[in-house]
Scaffold this active site. Structure first.
Site, PDB file in Angstrom:
ATOM      1  N   TYR A 179      29.871   6.308   7.077  1.00  0.00           N
ATOM      2  CA  TYR A 179      29.382   4.944   6.858  1.00  0.00           C
ATOM      3  C   TYR A 179      27.849   4.931   6.819  1.00  0.00           C
ATOM      4  CZ  TYR A 179      28.785  -0.098   7.523  1.00  0.00           C
ATOM      5  OH  TYR A 179      28.418  -1.418   7.386  1.00  0.00           O
TER       6      TYR A 179
ATOM      7  N   SER B  95      23.065  -1.760   6.057  1.00  0.00           N
ATOM      8  CA  SER B  95      23.402  -1.767   7.480  1.00  0.00           C
ATOM      9  C   SER B  95      22.290  -1.082   8.262  1.00  0.00           C
ATOM     10  CB  SER B  95      24.723  -1.029   7.734  1.00  0.00           C
ATOM     11  OG  SER B  95      24.974  -0.916   9.127  1.00  0.00           O
TER      12      SER B  95
END
Length: 268
Positions: free
Chosen positions: A142, A129
């Site tokens: 995250y 990501s």
């Protein structure tokens, strides 16, 4: 012969888009899900796999090999979102996120390496990501799990050089998928000192996903990587400003970049 591709988390979102696109282009595609029975209309086979459970990883790999005798490309796509003030996220949820986003992909990689080493070829693509390049407020866990996967890929690549096995990272920005629905959201507590800013940031995150790019853009990037003789270590796919934010982090003083992030998330 068509290359055999295994995509973890291939039943929905980015994984599904990648799988359908690769199948259209003539690849032999297998996807995975914790509950394959929920996807009877899938255009490619979905095999049971939970990346947090070693026995399902072993069974899945064995099933693909029993049908194809090879796995040419592994796409580690299965992952989970998580939001909240780090102080208020339960430890069990932090550990669960790392089990899915970090340890899970590592264990799937370990399961396919003996086959790829034996065939003296293979490509492993880890879907990370853009959030993994920076510590984002209320997405810190995250960011950390995806950033860890980015870094371990760098080490893995060097260890695998002798076996003709390539590995790369693909970091997507925001894409229009159902990822927000599957995230763990720490509750917005009335008594929390983070209530106002976390609530505002959470809405912004969900809006970004709703307004995200078409997942087919990721699929097109993946097929280009598969067809590349020597893939790069890192790829970024998404909106220009999301990719440019990584460049800014590299060139700006730390506190200037931090200030930009805080302004973006309306934290000051």
């Amino acid at each position: 012969m068509s290359k055999v591709v295994l995509i973890t988390g291939g039943s929905s979102g980015i994984g599904k888009s990648i799988g359908e696109f690769l199948q259209e282009k003539g690849f032999k595609v297998y996807g995975t899900s914790r509950n394959p029975k929920n996807y009877p209309q899938s255009k490619f086979p979905i095999i049971a796999l939970d990346v947090t459970k070693q026995e399902t990883i072993s069974t899945c790999i064995a099933e693909v090999l029993s049908q194809e005798s090879t796995i040419d490309v592994l796409i580690n796509n299965a992952g989970a979102g998580i939001t909240g003030p780090i102080e208020e996220i339960p430890d069990i949820e932090i550990k669960r996120n790392f089990e899915t986003n970090f340890f899970g992909p590592i264990n799937v990689i370990k399961a396919v390496l003996p086959t790829m080493r034996k065939q003296n070829s293979g490509l492993i693509i880890n879907i990370t990501s853009i959030a993994g390049y920076m510590g984002l407020p209320f997405r810190g866990v995250y960011s950390a799990s995806k950033g860890a996967l980015e870094l371990i890929t760098e080490a893995f690549r060097m260890e695998l050089k002798d076996f003709n096995i390539e590995m790369t990272n693909v970091a997507p920005g925001d894409f229009a998928t159902n990822i927000a629905a599957g995230r763990y959201h720490a509750p917005i507590l009335d008594s929390s000192p983070y209530k106002e800013k976390y609530g505002r940031s959470l809405k912004m995150m969900d809006d970004h996903v709703d307004d995200g790019n078409d997942p087919r853009e990721m699929a097109e990037a993946i097929i280009n990587i598969i067809n590349t003789k020597s893939p790069k270590i890192h790829y970024k796919v998404g909106a220009f400003m999301q990719k440019f934010s990584i460049v800014l982090k590299r060139i700006l003083p730390d506190k200037v970049y931090e200030s930009l992030l805080m302004n973006h998330y309306k934290l000051k």
